[in-house]
Design a protein around this motif. Structure first.
Motif, mmCIF file in Angstrom:
data_model
loop_
_atom_site.group_PDB
_atom_site.id
_atom_site.type_symbol
_atom_site.label_atom_id
_atom_site.label_comp_id
_atom_site.label_asym_id
_atom_site.label_seq_id
_atom_site.Cartn_x
_atom_site.Cartn_y
_atom_site.Cartn_z
ATOM 1 N N GLY A 34 -12.128 19.681 -29.475
ATOM 2 C CA GLY A 34 -12.344 18.634 -30.473
ATOM 3 C C GLY A 34 -12.850 17.361 -29.830
ATOM 4 N N GLY A 73 -12.865 2.843 -40.523
ATOM 5 C CA GLY A 73 -12.933 1.914 -39.399
ATOM 6 C C GLY A 73 -11.880 0.822 -39.416
ATOM 7 N N THR A 206 -8.114 18.999 -33.003
ATOM 8 C CA THR A 206 -9.084 19.492 -34.005
ATOM 9 C C THR A 206 -8.845 18.910 -35.392
ATOM 10 O OG1 THR A 206 -7.644 21.431 -34.117
ATOM 11 C CG2 THR A 206 -9.636 21.645 -32.817
ATOM 12 N N SER A 210 -9.716 23.931 -38.202
ATOM 13 C CA SER A 210 -9.074 24.923 -37.318
ATOM 14 C C SER A 210 -7.550 24.909 -37.420
ATOM 15 C CB SER A 210 -9.495 24.672 -35.858
ATOM 16 O OG SER A 210 -10.879 24.700 -35.741
ATOM 17 N N TRP A 258 -9.658 1.119 -50.561
ATOM 18 C CA TRP A 258 -9.645 0.393 -49.291
ATOM 19 C C TRP A 258 -11.070 -0.062 -48.987
ATOM 20 C CZ3 TRP A 258 -12.996 2.518 -45.825
ATOM 21 C CH2 TRP A 258 -13.269 3.890 -45.928
ATOM 22 N N SER A 374 -5.283 7.386 -32.882
ATOM 23 C CA SER A 374 -5.821 8.594 -32.223
ATOM 24 C C SER A 374 -6.199 8.293 -30.770
ATOM 25 C CB SER A 374 -7.042 9.108 -32.987
ATOM 26 O OG SER A 374 -7.998 8.078 -33.115
HETATM 27 C C1 LIG Z 1 -13.577 8.696 -44.834
HETATM 28 C C2 LIG Z 1 -12.438 8.408 -43.914
HETATM 29 C C3 LIG Z 1 -11.955 7.118 -43.806
HETATM 30 C C4 LIG Z 1 -10.924 6.844 -42.919
HETATM 31 N N1 LIG Z 1 -10.544 5.550 -42.785
HETATM 32 C C5 LIG Z 1 -9.616 5.228 -41.875
HETATM 33 C C6 LIG Z 1 -9.313 3.867 -41.636
HETATM 34 O O1 LIG Z 1 -9.932 2.971 -42.207
HETATM 35 N N2 LIG Z 1 -8.355 3.578 -40.724
HETATM 36 C C7 LIG Z 1 -7.678 4.563 -40.048
HETATM 37 O O2 LIG Z 1 -6.804 4.246 -39.232
HETATM 38 N N3 LIG Z 1 -7.977 5.870 -40.220
HETATM 39 C C8 LIG Z 1 -8.939 6.218 -41.105
HETATM 40 N N4 LIG Z 1 -9.295 7.518 -41.255
HETATM 41 C C9 LIG Z 1 -8.654 8.533 -40.388
HETATM 42 C C10 LIG Z 1 -9.273 8.551 -38.981
HETATM 43 O O3 LIG Z 1 -10.669 8.495 -39.069
HETATM 44 C C11 LIG Z 1 -8.851 9.835 -38.279
HETATM 45 O O4 LIG Z 1 -7.442 9.899 -38.241
HETATM 46 C C12 LIG Z 1 -9.364 9.980 -36.857
HETATM 47 O O5 LIG Z 1 -10.758 9.783 -36.803
HETATM 48 C C13 LIG Z 1 -9.002 11.359 -36.324
HETATM 49 O O6 LIG Z 1 -9.632 11.574 -35.084
HETATM 50 P P1 LIG Z 1 -9.540 13.006 -34.407
HETATM 51 O O7 LIG Z 1 -10.255 12.942 -33.129
HETATM 52 O O8 LIG Z 1 -8.116 13.440 -34.376
HETATM 53 O O9 LIG Z 1 -10.256 13.990 -35.447
HETATM 54 P P2 LIG Z 1 -11.819 14.268 -35.696
HETATM 55 O O10 LIG Z 1 -12.623 13.051 -35.526
HETATM 56 O O11 LIG Z 1 -11.905 14.982 -37.008
HETATM 57 O O12 LIG Z 1 -12.198 15.256 -34.530
HETATM 58 C C14 LIG Z 1 -11.870 16.625 -34.526
HETATM 59 C C15 LIG Z 1 -13.073 17.341 -33.923
HETATM 60 O O13 LIG Z 1 -12.714 18.668 -33.614
HETATM 61 C C16 LIG Z 1 -13.855 19.491 -33.804
HETATM 62 N N5 LIG Z 1 -13.358 20.855 -33.944
HETATM 63 C C17 LIG Z 1 -12.572 21.328 -34.929
HETATM 64 N N6 LIG Z 1 -12.288 22.634 -34.722
HETATM 65 C C18 LIG Z 1 -12.894 22.970 -33.557
HETATM 66 C C19 LIG Z 1 -12.958 24.187 -32.801
HETATM 67 N N7 LIG Z 1 -12.332 25.278 -33.210
HETATM 68 N N8 LIG Z 1 -13.674 24.201 -31.638
HETATM 69 C C20 LIG Z 1 -14.299 23.059 -31.192
HETATM 70 N N9 LIG Z 1 -14.266 21.886 -31.901
HETATM 71 C C21 LIG Z 1 -13.570 21.841 -33.056
HETATM 72 C C22 LIG Z 1 -14.468 18.914 -35.087
HETATM 73 O O14 LIG Z 1 -15.827 19.266 -35.222
HETATM 74 C C23 LIG Z 1 -14.254 17.424 -34.898
HETATM 75 O O15 LIG Z 1 -15.363 16.784 -34.321
HETATM 76 C C24 LIG Z 1 -10.318 7.871 -42.143
HETATM 77 C C25 LIG Z 1 -10.800 9.177 -42.249
HETATM 78 C C26 LIG Z 1 -11.843 9.444 -43.116
HETATM 79 C C27 LIG Z 1 -12.362 10.839 -43.217
#
Ligand SMILES: Cc1cc2nc3c(=O)[nH]c(=O)nc-3n(C[C@H](O)[C@H](O)[C@H](O)COP(=O)(O)OP(=O)(O)OC[C@H]3O[C@@H](n4cnc5c(N)ncnc54)[C@H](O)[C@@H]3O)c2cc1C
Length: 395
Positions: A34, A73, A206, A210, A258, A374
């Motif tokens: 991820g 953001g 992820t 997944s 928001w 995160s």
């Molecule tokens: C529209 C929206 C608005 C938001 N606004 C806010 C906000 O204002 N403030 C806030 O604090 N939080 C907000 N959030 C939440 C925040 O964006 C997320 O909690 C954070 O980005 C999560 O990061 P991550 O790296 O855990 O997940 P992700 O960024 O989703 O990364 C997971 C990655 O894993 C990859 N992946 C998945 N399965 C596999 C696999 N089997 N093999 C290889 N790669 C894989 C995916 O392609 C993805 O790129 C928002 C979320 C969204 C969708």
């Protein structure tokens, strides 16, 4: 972001970083699955703390196509469940990490307004109409970043630290042997390569994808949430709607809303949840027949937010934005996009070993509260993988 239209739409920022091409190793010390905020932060810290260990990030799509590149953001303190044991100061830690990794994130922390529709809320400077009168209830610590800059900055930090990022490489299975083995489908030009890699330890970052792989099926729920951006507003419009001080905001009662200002003075608004496709894992093409050999990415094109329930939710959000204040009545909407959120029991992040192996760690489930958290917990995950810090017990 890719040039072609993504079925989940595109936000108004860009990720101006692409990883250098690499061949897949046969064995690594740490495999990070991820390439979002969590995985990239953990990878950068693993190499900073232990420069001799090999670290590879596997990303099934391209950097920024998960929640991290599609987020709102807002950088918020604590977790969606409030403060948790051992968490300490998330915002201070986030700032420190961005500074140490030399990431230009455009982070501003003026505080975040909580808006409500109760009689006790203050009238000024916000007085919006949205199922009642929306006013400021209180200001909490926080602010906003440019998510595109943070994804790109973390990607660069990972490479500068000597770790590899491999895009279009989907980990589709893990064999829980000792050491564990990752089964990877990698898209190379128009072909899909199947490879097996041994890793001493694995971090599954992820998020809402997944769920089966991460052992989260049944314990966490994946949803898509929606956001839109307006074209830049004038200083007069910003003053009229009460946002001259550039405070991001979210409502504490329903219907949820928001938002925040962009550097361009456009405004991002977000609200609404639609279910993710019943099984997002099923959207990954399986290379079992000639036609299925073409993609190792999740076939997200089968789920288009411009249609059905998601399209209706966008219309509703748009009409709410236009009715919030007379100065927004004619604000043109320039971007509409969606992204995945993982909801967990008690809104607590999942940060633990995989039920099937002590060598596999899972970090996910920020419940829409993961921008700062995160990156902050990614550093903690790196320390835990290196045996320098225990995992928290947040169950
Ligand atoms: C529209 C929206 C608005 C938001 N606004 C806010 C906000 O204002 N403030 C806030 O604090 N939080 C907000 N959030 C939440 C925040 O964006 C997320 O909690 C954070 O980005 C999560 O990061 P991550 O790296 O855990 O997940 P992700 O960024 O989703 O990364 C997971 C990655 O894993 C990859 N992946 C998945 N399965 C596999 C696999 N089997 N093999 C290889 N790669 C894989 C995916 O392609 C993805 O790129 C928002 C979320 C969204 C969708």
């Amino acid at each position: 972001m890719s040039g072609k239209t993504h079925p989940w739409g595109a936000p108004p920022w860009t990720v101006d970083f692409r990883p250098a091409p690499h061949t897949l190793p046969e064995q690594v010390d740490f495999a990070i699955v991820g390439g979002g905020f969590t995985g990239l932060s953990a990878a950068a810290w693993l190499r900073r703390l232990s420069p001799k260990k090999s670290v590879v990030v596997f990303e099934s799509s391209s950097l920024g196509q998960g929640a991290s590149g599609r987020t709102g953001g807002l950088a918020l303190a604590e977790t969606a469940a409030g403060p948790l044991p051992g968490l300490s100061d998330v915002l201070a830690g986030y700032q420190e990490i961005l500074r140490k990794l030399r990431i230009d994130s455009s982070l501003e922390l003026p505080g975040v307004w909580e808006l409500g529709r109760s009689n006790t809320a203050n009238k000024l400077p916000i007085c919006w109409s949205d199922s009642g009168d929306l006013k400021v209830v209180r200001t909490v610590p926080g602010g906003a970043v440019d998510p595109g800059k943070v994804v790109a900055g973390l990607g660069r930090a990972v490479e500068n630290a000597g770790a590899q990022i491999i895009e279009h490489a989907q980990v589709h299975a893990i064999e829980y042997s000792n050491p564990p083995r990752l089964q990877i489908r990698r898209k190379v030009r128009s072909h899909v390569q199947q490879t097996e890699i041994r890793a001493s330890q694995i971090l599954l970052a992820t998020n809402a994808f997944s769920l089966e792989l991460a052992g989260l099926r049944g314990t966490a729920q994946a949803k898509l949430t929606l956001a839109l951006a307006t074209r830049p507003l004038t200083a007069g419009q910003l003053k009229a709607i009460g946002l001259s001080s550039r405070h991001p905001f979210y409502t504490i009662d329903l219907p949820y809303l928001w938002g925040r200002l962009l550097e361009s003075n456009g405004i991002v608004f977000g609200a609404g949840l639609v279910p993710m496709p019943a099984s997002i894992d099923a959207l990954f093409s399986k290379p079992s027949g000639p036609s299925a050999q073409q993609s190792a990415e999740p076939n997200l094109y089968r789920f288009d937010v411009r249609k059905g329930e998601a399209a209706e939710s966008f219309c509703w959000l748009e009409s709410r934005v236009h009715k919030l204040h007379p100065a927004l009545r004619s604000a043109r909407i320039t971007h509409r996009w969606a992204g995945p959120i993982l909801f967990t029991e008690g809104m607590r992040p999942i940060f633990r070993h995989h039920p099937r192996s002590e060598n596999v760690m899972v970090l996910a489930g920020y419940n829409g509260h993961g921008v700062a958290l995160s990156v902050y917990l990614g550093q903690w995950a790196a320390e835990a993988l290196l045996g320098k810090r225990p995992l928290p017990d947040w169950r």
